[in-house]
Design a protein around this motif. Sequence first.
Motif, PDB file in Angstrom:
ATOM      1  N   ILE A  94       0.839  -1.193   0.000  1.00 52.19           N
ATOM      2  CA  ILE A  94       0.000   0.000   0.000  1.00 52.19           C
ATOM      3  C   ILE A  94       0.875   1.245   0.000  1.00 52.19           C
ATOM      4  N   ASP A  95       1.904   1.261   0.833  1.00 53.01           N
ATOM      5  CA  ASP A  95       2.823   2.400   0.892  1.00 53.01           C
ATOM      6  C   ASP A  95       3.506   2.624  -0.447  1.00 53.01           C
ATOM      7  N   ARG A  96       3.961   1.551  -1.068  1.00 48.63           N
ATOM      8  CA  ARG A  96       4.674   1.681  -2.337  1.00 48.63           C
ATOM      9  C   ARG A  96       3.758   2.211  -3.429  1.00 48.63           C
ATOM     10  N   CYS A  97       2.515   1.759  -3.426  1.00 50.88           N
ATOM     11  CA  CYS A  97       1.547   2.266  -4.401  1.00 50.88           C
ATOM     12  C   CYS A  97       1.280   3.749  -4.159  1.00 50.88           C
ATOM     13  N   GLU A  98       1.100   4.128  -2.892  1.00 50.33           N
ATOM     14  CA  GLU A  98       0.813   5.519  -2.564  1.00 50.33           C
ATOM     15  C   GLU A  98       1.966   6.422  -2.982  1.00 50.33           C
ATOM     16  N   GLN A  99       3.192   5.952  -2.766  1.00 52.64           N
ATOM     17  CA  GLN A  99       4.361   6.739  -3.154  1.00 52.64           C
ATOM     18  C   GLN A  99       4.446   6.901  -4.667  1.00 52.64           C
ATOM     19  N   ALA A 100       4.122   5.842  -5.410  1.00 48.61           N
ATOM     20  CA  ALA A 100       4.153   5.911  -6.869  1.00 48.61           C
ATOM     21  C   ALA A 100       3.074   6.853  -7.387  1.00 48.61           C
ATOM     22  N   ILE A 101       1.898   6.835  -6.749  1.00 51.29           N
ATOM     23  CA  ILE A 101       0.816   7.745  -7.146  1.00 51.29           C
ATOM     24  C   ILE A 101       1.246   9.187  -6.928  1.00 51.29           C
ATOM     25  N   ASP A 102       1.829   9.447  -5.755  1.00 51.16           N
ATOM     26  CA  ASP A 102       2.241  10.808  -5.418  1.00 51.16           C
ATOM     27  C   ASP A 102       3.318  11.316  -6.365  1.00 51.16           C
ATOM     28  N   ALA A 103       4.222  10.433  -6.780  1.00 48.91           N
ATOM     29  CA  ALA A 103       5.330  10.829  -7.664  1.00 48.91           C
ATOM     30  C   ALA A 103       4.974  10.729  -9.141  1.00 48.91           C
ATOM     31  N   ARG A 104       3.747  10.243  -9.446  1.00 51.36           N
ATOM     32  CA  ARG A 104       3.326   9.984 -10.834  1.00 51.36           C
ATOM     33  C   ARG A 104       4.352   9.107 -11.542  1.00 51.36           C
ATOM     34  N   GLU A 105       4.774   8.062 -10.847  1.00 52.52           N
ATOM     35  CA  GLU A 105       5.795   7.167 -11.380  1.00 52.52           C
ATOM     36  C   GLU A 105       5.154   5.921 -11.975  1.00 52.52           C
ATOM     37  N   ILE A 106       5.460   5.629 -13.218  1.00 53.56           N
ATOM     38  CA  ILE A 106       4.937   4.444 -13.886  1.00 53.56           C
ATOM     39  C   ILE A 106       5.541   3.200 -13.235  1.00 53.56           C
ATOM     40  N   VAL A 107       4.698   2.191 -12.999  1.00 58.44           N
ATOM     41  CA  VAL A 107       5.156   0.979 -12.333  1.00 58.44           C
ATOM     42  C   VAL A 107       4.926  -0.239 -13.220  1.00 58.44           C
ATOM     43  N   ALA A 108       5.749  -1.251 -13.009  1.00 60.95           N
ATOM     44  CA  ALA A 108       5.601  -2.538 -13.686  1.00 60.95           C
ATOM     45  C   ALA A 108       5.010  -3.535 -12.696  1.00 60.95           C
ATOM     46  N   LEU A 109       3.925  -4.186 -13.096  1.00 64.62           N
ATOM     47  CA  LEU A 109       3.254  -5.145 -12.228  1.00 64.62           C
ATOM     48  C   LEU A 109       3.362  -6.556 -12.790  1.00 64.62           C
ATOM     49  N   GLU A 110       3.518  -7.504 -11.880  1.00 71.55           N
ATOM     50  CA  GLU A 110       3.280  -8.908 -12.203  1.00 71.55           C
ATOM     51  C   GLU A 110       1.965  -9.254 -11.522  1.00 71.55           C
ATOM     52  N   TYR A 111       0.936  -9.502 -12.327  1.00 68.49           N
ATOM     53  CA  TYR A 111      -0.427  -9.540 -11.799  1.00 68.49           C
ATOM     54  C   TYR A 111      -1.132 -10.835 -12.162  1.00 68.49           C
ATOM     55  N   SER A 112      -1.862 -11.387 -11.202  1.00 69.19           N
ATOM     56  CA  SER A 112      -2.625 -12.608 -11.433  1.00 69.19           C
ATOM     57  C   SER A 112      -4.095 -12.265 -11.639  1.00 69.19           C
ATOM     58  N   ASP A 113      -4.659 -12.693 -12.756  1.00 67.76           N
ATOM     59  CA  ASP A 113      -6.071 -12.464 -13.026  1.00 67.76           C
ATOM     60  C   ASP A 113      -6.929 -13.387 -12.165  1.00 67.76           C
ATOM     61  N   GLU A 114      -8.254 -13.230 -12.279  1.00 65.90           N
ATOM     62  CA  GLU A 114      -9.176 -14.021 -11.465  1.00 65.90           C
ATOM     63  C   GLU A 114      -9.032 -15.512 -11.741  1.00 65.90           C
ATOM     64  N   ASP A 115      -8.694 -15.869 -12.983  1.00 66.18           N
ATOM     65  CA  ASP A 115      -8.556 -17.289 -13.325  1.00 66.18           C
ATOM     66  C   ASP A 115      -7.182 -17.850 -12.969  1.00 66.18           C
ATOM     67  N   GLY A 116      -6.303 -17.003 -12.393  1.00 67.98           N
ATOM     68  CA  GLY A 116      -4.995 -17.454 -11.959  1.00 67.98           C
ATOM     69  C   GLY A 116      -3.877 -17.230 -12.954  1.00 67.98           C
ATOM     70  N   SER A 117      -4.197 -16.790 -14.181  1.00 69.30           N
ATOM     71  CA  SER A 117      -3.154 -16.533 -15.171  1.00 69.30           C
ATOM     72  C   SER A 117      -2.395 -15.253 -14.815  1.00 69.30           C
TER      73      SER A 117
END
Length: 239
Positions: free
Chosen positions: A137-160
Amino acid sequence: MRRADRLFQIVQYLRGGRLVTAARLAERLEVSERTIYRDIADLQSTGVPIDGEAGIGYIMRSGFDLPPLMFTRDEIVALVTGARMVKAWGGTSMMAAAEEALIKIEAVLPETERGRVGDTKIFSPSIGLAGQARELIDRCEQAIDAREIVALEYSDEDGSTTNRTVQPLGLWFWGKVWTLVGWCELRDNFRAFRLDRIAKLAPTGDRYKPAANRSLEEFSRQQREKYQKHLDNLNQEGK
Protein backbone atom coordinates in the motif's frame (compact mmCIF):
# COMPACT_ATOMS: atom_id res chain seq x y z
CA MET A 1 4.42 18.70 3.96
CA ARG A 2 2.08 21.63 3.51
CA ARG A 3 3.41 25.02 4.56
CA ALA A 4 0.66 25.43 7.17
CA ASP A 5 1.67 22.11 8.72
CA ARG A 6 5.32 23.14 8.70
CA LEU A 7 4.56 26.43 10.51
CA PHE A 8 2.59 24.50 13.12
CA GLN A 9 5.51 22.10 13.62
CA ILE A 10 7.97 24.99 14.05
CA VAL A 11 5.81 26.36 16.87
CA GLN A 12 5.68 22.90 18.43
CA TYR A 13 9.47 22.49 18.28
CA LEU A 14 10.08 25.92 19.83
CA ARG A 15 7.88 25.25 22.83
CA GLY A 16 9.61 24.62 26.15
CA GLY A 17 11.89 27.66 26.23
CA ARG A 18 14.85 25.97 24.56
CA LEU A 19 17.08 27.55 21.93
CA VAL A 20 16.72 25.76 18.60
CA THR A 21 18.88 26.53 15.57
CA ALA A 22 17.54 26.97 12.07
CA ALA A 23 19.79 24.12 10.97
CA ARG A 24 18.13 21.79 13.48
CA LEU A 25 14.64 22.84 12.39
CA ALA A 26 15.59 22.42 8.74
CA GLU A 27 16.87 18.91 9.44
CA ARG A 28 13.71 17.89 11.28
CA LEU A 29 11.35 19.34 8.68
CA GLU A 30 13.46 18.32 5.66
CA VAL A 31 13.65 21.81 4.14
CA SER A 32 16.43 24.35 3.61
CA GLU A 33 17.58 26.78 6.30
CA ARG A 34 16.49 29.63 4.04
CA THR A 35 12.94 28.24 4.15
CA ILE A 36 13.11 28.17 7.96
CA TYR A 37 14.26 31.79 8.04
CA ARG A 38 11.29 32.82 5.90
CA ASP A 39 8.86 30.79 8.02
CA ILE A 40 10.21 32.28 11.27
CA ALA A 41 9.86 35.80 9.86
CA ASP A 42 6.27 35.10 8.82
CA LEU A 43 5.40 33.70 12.26
CA GLN A 44 6.95 36.73 13.95
CA SER A 45 4.97 39.08 11.69
CA THR A 46 1.71 37.44 12.84
CA GLY A 47 2.51 38.01 16.50
CA VAL A 48 4.08 34.70 17.52
CA PRO A 49 6.63 35.71 20.23
CA ILE A 50 9.77 34.15 18.74
CA ASP A 51 13.14 35.69 19.64
CA GLY A 52 16.52 35.03 18.07
CA GLU A 53 18.36 35.48 14.82
CA ALA A 54 20.03 33.58 12.02
CA GLY A 55 23.24 31.81 13.02
CA ILE A 56 22.38 31.77 16.72
CA GLY A 57 18.98 30.13 17.09
CA TYR A 58 15.41 30.83 18.05
CA ILE A 59 13.39 30.60 21.24
CA MET A 60 9.71 31.21 21.93
CA ARG A 61 8.76 33.28 24.95
CA SER A 62 6.57 31.59 27.53
CA GLY A 63 2.88 32.29 27.67
CA PHE A 64 2.11 31.63 24.01
CA ASP A 65 -0.08 28.72 23.09
CA LEU A 66 -2.29 27.74 20.21
CA PRO A 67 -6.01 27.90 21.01
CA PRO A 68 -7.52 24.48 21.74
CA LEU A 69 -9.39 22.83 18.90
CA MET A 70 -13.12 22.74 19.49
CA PHE A 71 -14.75 19.63 18.06
CA THR A 72 -18.30 18.45 18.59
CA ARG A 73 -18.90 14.96 20.00
CA ASP A 74 -19.78 13.65 16.53
CA GLU A 75 -16.63 15.19 15.04
CA ILE A 76 -14.44 13.56 17.70
CA VAL A 77 -16.10 10.18 17.06
CA ALA A 78 -15.57 10.59 13.30
CA LEU A 79 -11.90 11.54 13.68
CA VAL A 80 -11.12 8.73 16.13
CA THR A 81 -13.00 6.14 14.08
CA GLY A 82 -11.28 7.24 10.87
CA ALA A 83 -7.84 7.10 12.47
CA ARG A 84 -8.55 3.65 13.90
CA MET A 85 -9.65 2.37 10.49
CA VAL A 86 -6.47 3.70 8.88
CA LYS A 87 -4.40 2.03 11.63
CA ALA A 88 -6.21 -1.24 10.97
CA TRP A 89 -6.32 -1.26 7.18
CA GLY A 90 -3.78 1.28 5.94
CA GLY A 91 -0.18 1.01 4.86
CA THR A 92 2.78 1.02 7.24
CA SER A 93 3.32 4.77 6.94
CA MET A 94 -0.40 5.53 7.21
CA MET A 95 -0.65 3.32 10.30
CA ALA A 96 2.12 5.26 12.06
CA ALA A 97 0.64 8.60 10.98
CA ALA A 98 -2.82 7.61 12.25
CA GLU A 99 -1.36 6.71 15.66
CA GLU A 100 0.42 10.06 15.82
CA ALA A 101 -2.75 11.86 14.72
CA LEU A 102 -4.73 10.30 17.58
CA ILE A 103 -2.09 11.49 20.06
CA LYS A 104 -2.17 15.02 18.63
CA ILE A 105 -5.97 15.17 18.55
CA GLU A 106 -6.14 14.22 22.22
CA ALA A 107 -3.34 16.63 23.14
CA VAL A 108 -4.98 19.73 21.64
CA LEU A 109 -8.51 19.05 22.89
CA PRO A 110 -9.73 20.94 25.94
CA GLU A 111 -9.42 18.96 29.17
CA THR A 112 -13.19 18.43 29.34
CA GLU A 113 -13.24 16.76 25.91
CA ARG A 114 -10.14 14.54 26.05
CA GLY A 115 -11.98 11.62 27.58
CA ARG A 116 -14.13 11.31 24.47
CA VAL A 117 -11.16 9.92 22.51
CA GLY A 118 -10.86 6.87 24.72
CA ASP A 119 -14.62 6.64 25.21
CA THR A 120 -15.29 6.12 21.50
CA LYS A 121 -16.37 2.48 21.31
CA ILE A 122 -15.98 1.99 17.57
CA PHE A 123 -13.17 -0.27 16.39
CA SER A 124 -11.91 -1.84 13.17
CA PRO A 125 -9.98 -5.10 13.77
CA SER A 126 -7.25 -5.68 11.16
CA ILE A 127 -7.80 -9.37 10.53
CA GLY A 128 -5.71 -10.75 7.68
CA LEU A 129 -3.72 -7.63 6.68
CA ALA A 130 -0.09 -8.74 6.80
CA GLY A 131 2.95 -6.50 6.94
CA GLN A 132 3.80 -7.23 3.30
CA ALA A 133 0.37 -5.98 2.23
CA ARG A 134 0.85 -2.79 4.25
CA GLU A 135 4.20 -2.17 2.57
CA LEU A 136 2.60 -2.63 -0.87
CA ILE A 137 0.00 0.00 0.00
CA ASP A 138 2.82 2.40 0.89
CA ARG A 139 4.67 1.68 -2.34
CA CYS A 140 1.55 2.27 -4.40
CA GLU A 141 0.81 5.52 -2.56
CA GLN A 142 4.36 6.74 -3.15
CA ALA A 143 4.15 5.91 -6.87
CA ILE A 144 0.82 7.74 -7.15
CA ASP A 145 2.24 10.81 -5.42
CA ALA A 146 5.33 10.83 -7.66
CA ARG A 147 3.33 9.98 -10.83
CA GLU A 148 5.79 7.17 -11.38
CA ILE A 149 4.94 4.44 -13.89
CA VAL A 150 5.16 0.98 -12.33
CA ALA A 151 5.60 -2.54 -13.69
CA LEU A 152 3.25 -5.14 -12.23
CA GLU A 153 3.28 -8.91 -12.20
CA TYR A 154 -0.43 -9.54 -11.80
CA SER A 155 -2.62 -12.61 -11.43
CA ASP A 156 -6.07 -12.46 -13.03
CA GLU A 157 -9.18 -14.02 -11.47
CA ASP A 158 -8.56 -17.29 -13.33
CA GLY A 159 -4.99 -17.45 -11.96
CA SER A 160 -3.15 -16.53 -15.17
CA THR A 161 -0.23 -14.16 -14.71
CA THR A 162 0.39 -11.11 -16.88
CA ASN A 163 2.92 -8.30 -16.85
CA ARG A 164 1.45 -4.82 -16.91
CA THR A 165 2.87 -1.32 -17.15
CA VAL A 166 0.59 1.03 -15.25
CA GLN A 167 0.23 4.73 -14.61
CA PRO A 168 -0.99 4.66 -10.96
CA LEU A 169 -3.81 7.11 -10.24
CA GLY A 170 -5.33 6.20 -6.87
CA LEU A 171 -6.03 3.59 -4.21
CA TRP A 172 -9.59 2.44 -3.48
CA PHE A 173 -10.53 0.51 -0.36
CA TRP A 174 -13.54 -1.81 -0.61
CA GLY A 175 -13.51 -3.36 2.86
CA LYS A 176 -10.66 -5.89 3.28
CA VAL A 177 -9.71 -5.41 -0.39
CA TRP A 178 -7.54 -2.60 -1.76
CA THR A 179 -7.37 -1.86 -5.47
CA LEU A 180 -4.86 0.19 -7.41
CA VAL A 181 -6.67 2.28 -10.02
CA GLY A 182 -4.51 3.15 -12.99
CA TRP A 183 -4.14 3.52 -16.71
CA CYS A 184 -3.01 0.17 -18.10
CA GLU A 185 -0.69 0.71 -21.05
CA LEU A 186 -1.27 -2.86 -22.25
CA ARG A 187 -5.06 -2.41 -22.47
CA ASP A 188 -4.86 1.32 -23.22
CA ASN A 189 -7.65 1.90 -20.74
CA PHE A 190 -8.47 2.23 -17.06
CA ARG A 191 -8.02 -0.85 -14.91
CA ALA A 192 -8.39 -1.63 -11.19
CA PHE A 193 -5.83 -4.11 -9.84
CA ARG A 194 -6.46 -5.95 -6.58
CA LEU A 195 -3.42 -5.54 -4.37
CA ASP A 196 -3.70 -9.10 -3.10
CA ARG A 197 -3.15 -10.32 -6.67
CA ILE A 198 -0.03 -8.23 -7.31
CA ALA A 199 2.95 -10.58 -7.07
CA LYS A 200 5.54 -7.91 -7.86
CA LEU A 201 5.54 -4.14 -8.18
CA ALA A 202 8.59 -2.24 -9.37
CA PRO A 203 9.11 1.38 -10.44
CA THR A 204 10.17 1.81 -14.05
CA GLY A 205 11.96 5.10 -13.46
CA ASP A 206 9.62 6.86 -15.89
CA ARG A 207 6.98 9.41 -14.95
CA TYR A 208 3.72 10.22 -16.68
CA LYS A 209 2.14 13.60 -17.35
CA PRO A 210 -1.38 14.23 -16.04
CA ALA A 211 -4.10 14.02 -18.69
CA ALA A 212 -7.80 14.74 -18.26
CA ASN A 213 -8.87 11.62 -20.16
CA ARG A 214 -6.60 9.43 -17.98
CA SER A 215 -7.33 10.98 -14.59
CA LEU A 216 -8.84 9.48 -11.47
CA GLU A 217 -11.70 11.94 -11.84
CA GLU A 218 -12.49 10.56 -15.30
CA PHE A 219 -12.34 7.00 -13.99
CA SER A 220 -14.75 7.94 -11.20
CA ARG A 221 -17.10 9.61 -13.68
CA GLN A 222 -17.17 6.49 -15.85
CA GLN A 223 -17.83 4.30 -12.83
CA ARG A 224 -20.76 6.47 -11.75
CA GLU A 225 -22.15 6.35 -15.28
CA LYS A 226 -21.91 2.55 -15.37
CA TYR A 227 -23.59 2.28 -11.99
CA GLN A 228 -26.41 4.58 -13.06
CA LYS A 229 -26.98 2.55 -16.22
CA HIS A 230 -27.10 -0.60 -14.11
CA LEU A 231 -29.73 0.96 -11.85
CA ASP A 232 -31.74 2.12 -14.86
CA ASN A 233 -31.70 -1.39 -16.33
CA LEU A 234 -32.87 -2.87 -13.03
CA ASN A 235 -35.69 -0.35 -12.90
CA GLN A 236 -36.73 -1.21 -16.46
CA GLU A 237 -36.74 -4.93 -15.70
CA GLY A 238 -38.88 -4.32 -12.61
CA LYS A 239 -41.63 -2.60 -14.56
